[in-house]
Design a protein around this motif. Structure first.
Motif, PDB file in Angstrom:
ATOM      1  N   LEU A  56      14.090 -15.779  69.934  1.00 34.89           N
ATOM      2  CA  LEU A  56      15.067 -16.437  71.069  1.00 34.89           C
ATOM      3  C   LEU A  56      16.173 -17.038  70.009  1.00 34.89           C
ATOM      4  N   GLU A  57      17.586 -16.883  70.183  1.00 36.47           N
ATOM      5  CA  GLU A  57      18.295 -17.591  70.092  1.00 36.47           C
ATOM      6  C   GLU A  57      19.630 -17.899  71.194  1.00 36.47           C
ATOM      7  N   MET A  58      20.198 -18.518  71.121  1.00 30.88           N
ATOM      8  CA  MET A  58      21.577 -19.047  72.457  1.00 30.88           C
ATOM      9  C   MET A  58      22.202 -18.159  72.466  1.00 30.88           C
ATOM     10  N   ASN A  59      22.447 -17.899  71.546  1.00 31.13           N
ATOM     11  CA  ASN A  59      23.417 -15.926  71.952  1.00 31.13           C
ATOM     12  C   ASN A  59      23.197 -14.743  71.748  1.00 31.13           C
ATOM     13  N   GLN A  60      23.874 -13.766  71.807  1.00 35.12           N
ATOM     14  CA  GLN A  60      23.401 -12.522  71.511  1.00 35.12           C
ATOM     15  C   GLN A  60      24.038 -12.358  70.237  1.00 35.12           C
ATOM     16  N   GLU A  61      25.498 -12.503  70.104  1.00 34.59           N
ATOM     17  CA  GLU A  61      26.158 -12.720  68.742  1.00 34.59           C
ATOM     18  C   GLU A  61      24.576 -13.371  67.806  1.00 34.59           C
ATOM     19  N   ALA A  62      24.107 -14.300  67.744  1.00 28.34           N
ATOM     20  CA  ALA A  62      22.481 -14.885  66.862  1.00 28.34           C
ATOM     21  C   ALA A  62      21.946 -13.502  66.646  1.00 28.34           C
ATOM     22  N   ILE A  63      21.309 -13.721  67.840  1.00 27.41           N
ATOM     23  CA  ILE A  63      20.624 -12.590  67.899  1.00 27.41           C
ATOM     24  C   ILE A  63      21.038 -11.500  66.536  1.00 27.41           C
ATOM     25  N   ASP A  64      22.237 -10.731  67.176  1.00 27.41           N
ATOM     26  CA  ASP A  64      22.337  -9.682  66.438  1.00 27.41           C
ATOM     27  C   ASP A  64      22.253  -9.514  64.945  1.00 27.41           C
ATOM     28  N   ARG A  65      22.442 -11.180  64.717  1.00 26.21           N
ATOM     29  CA  ARG A  65      23.092 -11.144  62.990  1.00 26.21           C
ATOM     30  C   ARG A  65      21.148 -11.584  62.503  1.00 26.21           C
ATOM     31  N   GLY A  66      20.849 -11.937  63.433  1.00 22.32           N
ATOM     32  CA  GLY A  66      19.627 -12.309  62.536  1.00 22.32           C
ATOM     33  C   GLY A  66      18.909 -10.123  62.302  1.00 22.32           C
ATOM     34  N   MET A  67      18.981  -9.958  63.866  1.00 24.11           N
ATOM     35  CA  MET A  67      17.949  -9.210  63.467  1.00 24.11           C
ATOM     36  C   MET A  67      18.951  -7.444  62.636  1.00 24.11           C
ATOM     37  N   ALA A  68      19.956  -8.068  61.935  1.00 19.07           N
ATOM     38  CA  ALA A  68      20.513  -6.235  61.171  1.00 19.07           C
ATOM     39  C   ALA A  68      19.752  -7.684  59.687  1.00 19.07           C
ATOM     40  N   VAL A  69      19.592  -8.355  59.805  1.00 19.25           N
ATOM     41  CA  VAL A  69      19.373  -9.368  58.595  1.00 19.25           C
ATOM     42  C   VAL A  69      17.526  -7.865  58.736  1.00 19.25           C
ATOM     43  N   ILE A  70      16.860  -8.573  60.053  1.00 22.95           N
ATOM     44  CA  ILE A  70      15.124  -8.583  59.171  1.00 22.95           C
ATOM     45  C   ILE A  70      15.224  -6.649  59.229  1.00 22.95           C
ATOM     46  N   ARG A  71      16.213  -5.463  60.274  1.00 18.05           N
ATOM     47  CA  ARG A  71      16.547  -4.126  59.968  1.00 18.05           C
ATOM     48  C   ARG A  71      16.457  -3.746  58.119  1.00 18.05           C
ATOM     49  N   ARG A  72      17.513  -5.138  57.676  1.00 18.75           N
ATOM     50  CA  ARG A  72      18.029  -4.034  56.179  1.00 18.75           C
ATOM     51  C   ARG A  72      16.543  -4.643  55.109  1.00 18.75           C
ATOM     52  N   ASN A  73      16.103  -5.821  55.866  1.00 15.77           N
ATOM     53  CA  ASN A  73      14.587  -6.329  54.136  1.00 15.77           C
ATOM     54  C   ASN A  73      14.090  -5.117  55.057  1.00 15.77           C
ATOM     55  N   TYR A  74      13.542  -4.719  56.167  1.00 11.47           N
ATOM     56  CA  TYR A  74      12.454  -3.270  56.173  1.00 11.47           C
ATOM     57  C   TYR A  74      12.648  -2.092  55.497  1.00 11.47           C
ATOM     58  N   ASP A  75      14.705  -2.022  55.762  1.00 14.41           N
ATOM     59  CA  ASP A  75      14.842  -0.394  55.386  1.00 14.41           C
ATOM     60  C   ASP A  75      14.554  -0.674  53.531  1.00 14.41           C
ATOM     61  N   THR A  76      14.587  -2.356  52.941  1.00 12.50           N
ATOM     62  CA  THR A  76      14.857  -2.189  51.464  1.00 12.50           C
ATOM     63  C   THR A  76      13.631  -1.745  51.118  1.00 12.50           C
ATOM     64  N   SER A  77      12.388  -2.079  52.069  1.00 13.83           N
ATOM     65  CA  SER A  77      10.828  -2.333  51.988  1.00 13.83           C
ATOM     66  C   SER A  77      10.912  -0.848  51.920  1.00 13.83           C
ATOM     67  N   VAL A  78      11.631   0.569  52.603  1.00 16.99           N
ATOM     68  CA  VAL A  78      11.282   1.809  52.578  1.00 16.99           C
ATOM     69  C   VAL A  78      11.656   2.567  51.262  1.00 16.99           C
ATOM     70  N   LYS A  79      12.815   2.011  51.236  1.00 18.09           N
ATOM     71  CA  LYS A  79      13.075   2.193  49.418  1.00 18.09           C
ATOM     72  C   LYS A  79      12.777   2.318  48.387  1.00 18.09           C
ATOM     73  N   ARG A  80      12.409   1.025  48.822  1.00 15.12           N
ATOM     74  CA  ARG A  80      11.276   0.919  47.832  1.00 15.12           C
ATOM     75  C   ARG A  80       9.991   0.890  47.195  1.00 15.12           C
ATOM     76  N   GLY A  81       9.788   2.289  48.468  1.00 17.29           N
ATOM     77  CA  GLY A  81       7.681   2.234  48.243  1.00 17.29           C
ATOM     78  C   GLY A  81       6.926   1.633  49.258  1.00 17.29           C
ATOM     79  N   SER A  82       7.642   0.085  48.891  1.00 16.25           N
ATOM     80  CA  SER A  82       6.331  -0.423  49.744  1.00 16.25           C
ATOM     81  C   SER A  82       5.890  -0.602  50.781  1.00 16.25           C
ATOM     82  N   ILE A  83       6.736   0.240  52.161  1.00 11.16           N
ATOM     83  CA  ILE A  83       6.460   0.564  53.001  1.00 11.16           C
ATOM     84  C   ILE A  83       6.730   1.773  54.025  1.00 11.16           C
ATOM     85  N   SER A  84       6.639   3.073  54.631  1.00  9.85           N
ATOM     86  CA  SER A  84       6.755   3.971  55.306  1.00  9.85           C
ATOM     87  C   SER A  84       7.586   3.169  55.961  1.00  9.85           C
TER      88      SER A  84
END
Length: 699
Positions: free
Chosen positions: A324-352
């Motif tokens: 839950l966030e106060m506005n969609q902009e904050a949600i989009d910003r936070g989800m972008a970081v989360i997706r980037r973190n997971y993409d990095t994990s995929v590149k490293r081979g730690s998750i599929s």
């Protein structure tokens, strides 16, 4: 057989079962029983092969760690291995659950290994400051090659059965009935030529013997970040013996290394931590009769650095989360970081990619409290100000369903005061994650004065589910970790003003065994966090505040105590900071001088230990070992020193009290005034735990 080992016969197969719950450790009776069983099987003409397995939930967790440091009792674990590998009838290890440490070493002395599909194997001795001491460093390289063996032995992490099969640790995986498949495997071996024991195999070693350069490069890469730990380097030394030392001679040397490490300070410290982590889960009033509440879905308030990290930690552990966030902009910003973190994990081979998509699929977002009303647990991760948190909890009290657990991720604030914003303070507690929350293992569970036992049990169970190390603490400013951190930091500015540079202090910490010094850590975390906290308390810090007033918040602004012109990993001393320190010292009339590493440690680490003793006195922490777990897992205290309270007892409490008194006289800083508990333990020669128990008895 000895009572912890059973022996049965099915046709021509002898089945030897270890029955020593909970983990089938190879204690004295088990070792004796296995050897007696092998003797019996070899003497029986009707038996042509043997299956060695474990009763209950697992094959074996390895050696009995409670025997370490005591007078050894024969037969030893190496004796068990010798007996298995010298059998004139093939022995098959049937592995379910896990075969760790000595459990895997025994299976390596067998002629074949089969496991259930969900089994795991490991040689985790390095995590106890040891090497595998029963032939593991000599047999495993002969089975899978020396470089592959290093990958198992140096990090000490579990290897899942499919991976173990692919690298050659296992011969087969059972998809149905493990015991029946193991019997069939043993009969197959008995019907053919007798398999050679690993001690007699040399083919996997030939390439490295001809040219050890690849082995040495691989070893160097694996041990690059050991930071003073002896065991990883000793593991390499032991495995290297497979290249130039005869097997029997190497076994003797391996055992000598094992015993030397076992008697050393680092292994004692790491074994202390092994038991301390298990002890931390034992909380008064939270017995087995207290059932945790079910957490089928959770919510996190805030999509910033902490909120996003907490959400990742939860979904990584299989818990669906709504952010839950106060506005969609904050949600989009936070989800972008989360997706980037997971993409990095995929590149490293730690998750599929598939696993990444599963985790992201457990995440949903909203800007309305109504959408989280049915969550079983909600964790608030908003700005660290009481007024803000009170508003959030007042709203949660109105919205959340009855029985929902309401948790605050506060780092410092009074959980009891927060709880009073609700009509259900028994449902409220602190769940203090450490940044980055999806990586750091510590979870401080802050138990309020009205927190219900099953709410604490819920947090403990959830912490374990998501891979954290939970420690229950009481309510005070900063709880355990940050309160002690404040004491450790109390002299930081004084050290700078009196003559030390930030790099002098940081180097003293690196030499002590920390992976990062306090000023580099401040730059990493953000100097503005402490600045805001000081402002809320009406406090000032001459140098820190001056940096923040210039917008130097650390790595995120490219400048803090250090300059980061070439990126966040490349900290360089900044002449501007040196000039600032000299200017402030001159303004305050401080005559600067040379300050050595010993003084730095005494004026930073000793007050922290003293504050830990005060925390014990007040009952904020249940035991000294809980404090050690907090500092090892949340603040990177050197593992080889076992945590601040353990290290203090090894260094000598009387010496620490003496130096605290000296610095109290020199500086007048109250952080140096020895606590009642610390002084009592030093004067009586007791441990902090026993001194605390005596104090409690008197009380």
């Amino acid at each position: 057989m000895a009572g912890d080992v059973t022996y049965t016969v099915d046709g021509n197969v002898a089945v030897v079962t270890i029955d020593n719950p909970p983990v089938n450790a190879f204690g004295f009776d088990v070792r004796r029983g296995v050897i007696e069983a092998m003797d019996r099987a070899e003497a029986d003409p009707a038996v042509t092969c043997v299956v060695l397995t474990g009763g209950g939930r697992t094959f074996s967790g390895g050696a009995d760690i409670t025997e370490f440091g005591k007078t050894p009792r024969e037969p030893s674990l190496p004796d068990v291995n010798t007996r298995c590998e010298t059998m004139n009838k093939p022995v098959v290890a049937a592995i379910h659950g896990f075969a760790f440490g000595g459990g895997l070493e025994v299976s390596l002395s067998c002629h074949g290994r089969i496991a259930s599909a969900d089994a795991k194997v490991a040689l985790p001795e390095v995590k106890l400051g040891l090497i595998p001491g029963a032939g593991g460093t000599q047999r495993l390289p002969r089975l899978i090659g020396p470089e592959a063996a290093l990958d198992v032995i140096v990090p000490g992490n579990p290897v899942a059965a499919p991976k173990a099969l692919s690298v050659g640790i296992l011969d087969r995986i059972s998809e149905k009935d493990l015991l029946e498949d193991a019997k069939a495997f043993a009969r197959d071996l008995a019907a053919g030529d007798m398999p050679s024991a690993l001690r007699d195999r040399e083919d996997k070693l030939e390439a490295a013997r001809r040219d050890p350069s690849a082995f040495e490069a691989h070893a160097a890469a694996l041990t690059k970040k050991t930071r003073g730990l002896e065991a990883p380097l000793a593991c390499v030394r032991a495995v290297r013996m497979t290249l130039d030392t005869p097997f029997d001679e190497a076994l003797v040397k391996e055992r000598d290394i094992f015993i030397e490490l076992m008697n050393g300070d680092q292994s004692k410290a790491q074994r202390h931590l092994f038991f301390a982590e298990r002890e931390a889960g034992k909380v008064p009033g939270i017995g087995k009769d207290v059932r945790p509440r079910q957490v089928r879905k959770a919510a996190v308030i805030g999509a910033g650095t902490m909120g996003g990290g907490i959400a990742m930690a939860l979904v990584n552990g299989g818990v669906p989360v709504t952010i839950l966030e106060m506005n969609q902009e904050a949600i989009d910003r936070g989800m972008a970081v989360i997706r980037r973190n997971y993409d990095t994990s995929v590149k490293r081979g730690s998750i599929s990619e598939e696993e990444r998509d599963k985790r992201l699929g457990r995440l949903s977002t909203t800007t309305s409290y109504d959408d989280i009303a049915d969550a079983d647990l909600v964790i608030e991760a908003v700005f660290e100000e009481m007024s803000v948190k009170k508003v959030v909890f007042g709203t949660l009290d109105e919205v959340m369903k009855p029985g929902a657990v309401l948790a605050s991720n506060t780092s410092y604030l009074d959980v009891d005061e927060i709880a009073q914003m609700t009509k259900r303070p028994s449902d409220v507690l602190g769940m203090h994650f450490f940044s980055p929350a999806n990586v750091m293992k510590l979870l401080e569970i802050v138990r309020g004065k009205e927190t219900a036992p099953d709410v604490v049990a819920t947090a403990l169970a959830l912490g374990k589910q998501i891979g954290k190390v939970p420690v229950v603490v009481g309510v005070c400013h900063g709880f355990v970790g940050n309160r002690m951190l404040s004491a450790r930091s109390a002299e930081n500015e004084a050290l700078l003003l009196e003559g030390a540079s930030p790099s002098d202090v940081d180097k003293a910490f690196l030499d002590f065994g920390f992976s990062m010094g306090p000023f580099a850590m401040g730059d990493l975390a953000g100097l503005d966090i402490g600045w805001r906290n000081r402002k809320s308390l009406g406090q000032t810090a001459v140098i820190f505040d001056a940096l923040c007033e210039e917008g130097r918040f650390g790595q995120k602004t490219g400048k803090g105590f250090y300059s980061y012109e070439d990126g966040p990993r490349d900290a360089k001393p900044d002449p501007w900071v040196e000039a600032l320190i000299e200017e402030k010292a001159k303004e305050l009339g401080v005559n600067r001088r040379s300050i050595d590493a010993t003084e730095i440690i005494e004026r930073t680490i000793y007050p922290m230990i003293n504050e830990g003793a005060r925390i014990l006195e007040e009952g904020i922490a249940l035991r000294p070992s809980d404090i050690d777990i907090v500092w090892i897992n949340g603040y990177a205290f050197p593992i080889g020193k076992g945590g601040p309270m353990f290290w203090a007892e090894q260094a000598g409490l009387d010496h620490i009290v003496e130096r605290l008194e000296y610095w109290h006289g020199r500086t007048g800083n109250p952080v140096f005034e020895p606590s009642v508990l610390l002084r009592k333990a030093a004067e009586s020669g007791e441990t902090l735990a026993s001194a605390k128990a005596g104090k409690d008895d008197v009380a």
